[in-house]
Design a protein around this motif. Structure first.
Motif, short mmCIF file in Angstrom:
data_model
loop_
_atom_site.label_atom_id
_atom_site.label_comp_id
_atom_site.label_asym_id
_atom_site.label_seq_id
_atom_site.Cartn_x
_atom_site.Cartn_y
_atom_site.Cartn_z
N SER A 56 0.84 -1.19 0.00
CA SER A 56 0.00 0.00 0.00
C SER A 56 0.88 1.24 0.00
O SER A 56 2.00 1.23 0.53
CB SER A 56 -0.91 0.01 1.24
N SER A 57 0.36 2.29 -0.59
CA SER A 57 0.94 3.62 -0.38
C SER A 57 0.99 3.87 1.13
O SER A 57 0.17 3.36 1.89
CB SER A 57 0.06 4.66 -1.07
N ASP A 58 1.95 4.67 1.55
CA ASP A 58 2.06 4.97 2.98
C ASP A 58 1.22 6.17 3.40
O ASP A 58 1.34 6.66 4.53
CB ASP A 58 3.52 5.18 3.38
N LYS A 63 -3.70 3.33 3.29
CA LYS A 63 -3.46 2.38 4.38
C LYS A 63 -4.79 1.90 4.97
O LYS A 63 -4.96 0.70 5.23
CB LYS A 63 -2.61 3.04 5.47
N TYR A 83 4.11 -0.96 3.44
CA TYR A 83 3.86 0.39 2.95
C TYR A 83 5.06 0.88 2.15
O TYR A 83 6.20 0.76 2.59
CB TYR A 83 3.56 1.32 4.13
N ASP A 84 4.77 1.43 0.99
CA ASP A 84 5.84 1.80 0.07
C ASP A 84 5.59 3.20 -0.49
O ASP A 84 4.54 3.45 -1.10
CB ASP A 84 5.90 0.78 -1.07
N ARG A 88 2.81 6.32 -3.62
CA ARG A 88 2.10 7.56 -3.27
C ARG A 88 1.48 8.21 -4.50
O ARG A 88 1.91 8.01 -5.63
CB ARG A 88 3.07 8.56 -2.64
N SER A 200 -3.35 1.96 -4.08
CA SER A 200 -2.66 3.20 -4.42
C SER A 200 -3.67 4.32 -4.70
O SER A 200 -4.73 4.37 -4.09
CB SER A 200 -1.72 2.96 -5.61
#
Length: 279
Positions: A56-58, A63, A83-84, A88, A200
Motif C-alpha cells: 500500500s501507499s504509505d 493504508k 507500505y511503500d 504515493r 494506491s
C-alpha cells in the motif's frame, strides 16, 4: 515460467475527493464514512482471493483501504501490509489542498493541458511513471525470487498449488469481460508464484497503467474504450492483471489486463462511481 497475479485498487473516498480538492502527497486525509463503506465493499468483492503479498501507499487513505480489504478476506486477515512510498499519489506542489478547478486554471494560464501540466513543486508525469516502473520491476523480481526459492525445494508444491481449491476462486468472471485464465480447478495452469494486492491512488494508477500499456504492450480487454483507459479509477475501483515472465526474463513481461477499474461492488454504496478524467 514465472506467473503472478496483480490486483490494483484505488483508495476509498475522502472528504477532499468528494469536494474535488487535490490531495497529492501533502494532504493526508482519512477516509470518509462513504470511503470506509467502499473499502468494505471492495473487501467483500475480493474476499475469496488468496493474496500472498499486500502493498500500500504509505498515505493514510490508502493504508485504511488496504486494512479494510484484508479485514474482509477469508484467507488473508493477518497478511502483513507493506507500505511503500513509491505508491504515493502524484505530488501536486502548490496545487495541493486547492480545488481541482485551480489546477485547471493554472494549466490554462500556462497554455497546457491539465493532465500533463506540472504545478510548481509538483512531479512531472515522467517522474510519476518512473516511480511506477521501479515498483513494477520490484514486483517482477519478487515473483522470480519466490519461484526460484520454491523450485529449489525438491518435491515441494508450488506456492499456489495446494489442495484447497478455494484459493483459485477469482471474482472476475461475473464482473469483467474476460475471466481469470484457467481460474477453476487445480491444474498446473492455475499456479501463481505470487498473488499481489496493491492499494494506491488515482493519478498514480493511471500513469502506471499507461506505462504497462504503452511501454510493455499490456493486452487489454476487447471491449475497453479509449475513454475508459484514460479515465481515473473510481474510489476503490479494482484492476486485475496476470504477468508472465518467460524463463524469469524481467525485461519482457507478458501482461494481460483481465479487468480495468471494475466498480460493480459500489452499486449499493451510495457514492458516485464515475471518476473525473482529470483528478
Amino acid at each position: 515460467m514465472v506467473r503472478f497475479g496483480l490486483t490494483v485498487v484505488r483508495h476509498g473516498e475522502t472528504r477532499y475527493n468528494k469536494d474535488k480538492i487535490l490531495q497529492g502527497q501533502g494532504v493526508d486525509e482519512p477516509l470518509s464514512a462513504t470511503g470506509f463503506r467502499q473499502a468494505d465493499a471492495a473487501g467483500l468483492f475480493l474476499s475469496n482471493v488468496k493474496f500472498t503479498h499486500a502493498f500500500s501507499s504509505d498515505l493514510l487513505r490508502a493504508k485504511q483501504t488496504a486494512a479494510a480489504i484484508l479485514g474482509k478476506n477469508r484467507f488473508c486477515k493477518d497478511l502483513e501490509i507493506k507500505y511503500d512510498a513509491r505508491l504515493r499519489e502524484r505530488k501536486y506542489g502548490v496545487a495541493e489542498g486547492r480545488p481541482l478547478a485551480d489546477l485547471k486554471a493554472m494549466a490554462k494560464d500556462a497554455g497546457e493541458q491539465c493532465p500533463s501540466f506540472t504545478p510548481s513543486g509538483g512531479e512531472t508525469l515522467d517522474e510519476v511513471r518512473e516511480r511506477a516502473k521501479d515498483f513494477f520491476e520490484f514486483l517482477c523480481q519478487l515473483a522470480v525470487e519466490l519461484e526460484q526459492k520454491e523450485h529449489g525445494k525438491p518435491g515441494a508444491p508450488g506456492r499456489s498449488s495446494g489442495t484447497s481449491g478455494e484459493q483459485f476462486v477469482f471474482p472476475w468472471t461475473n464482473h469483467c469481460s474476460e475471466a481469470e485464465p484457467s481460474s477453476e480447478g487445480s491444474g498446473s495452469s492455475t499456479v501463481l508464484d505470487a498473488n499481489i494486492l496493491v492499494v494506491s491512488h488515482g493519478a498514480y494508477m493511471r500513469n502506471w497503467i499507461g506505462y504497462l500499456v504503452s511501454d510493455l504492450n499490456c493486452t487489454l480487454p476487447a471491449n475497453l474504450t479509449k475513454s475508459q483507459l484514460s479515465s481515473v479509477s473510481p474510489n476503490t475501483g479494482v484492476s486485475h492483471f496476470i504477468i508472465k515472465l518467460e524463463n524469469g526474463n524481467l525485461l519482457k513481461p507478458i501482461i494481460t489486463c483481465v479487468c480495468l477499474n471494475q466498480d460493480s461492488h459500489l452499486v449499493d454504496v451510495g457514492a458516485e462511481c464515475v471518476a473525473s478524467k482529470v483528478f
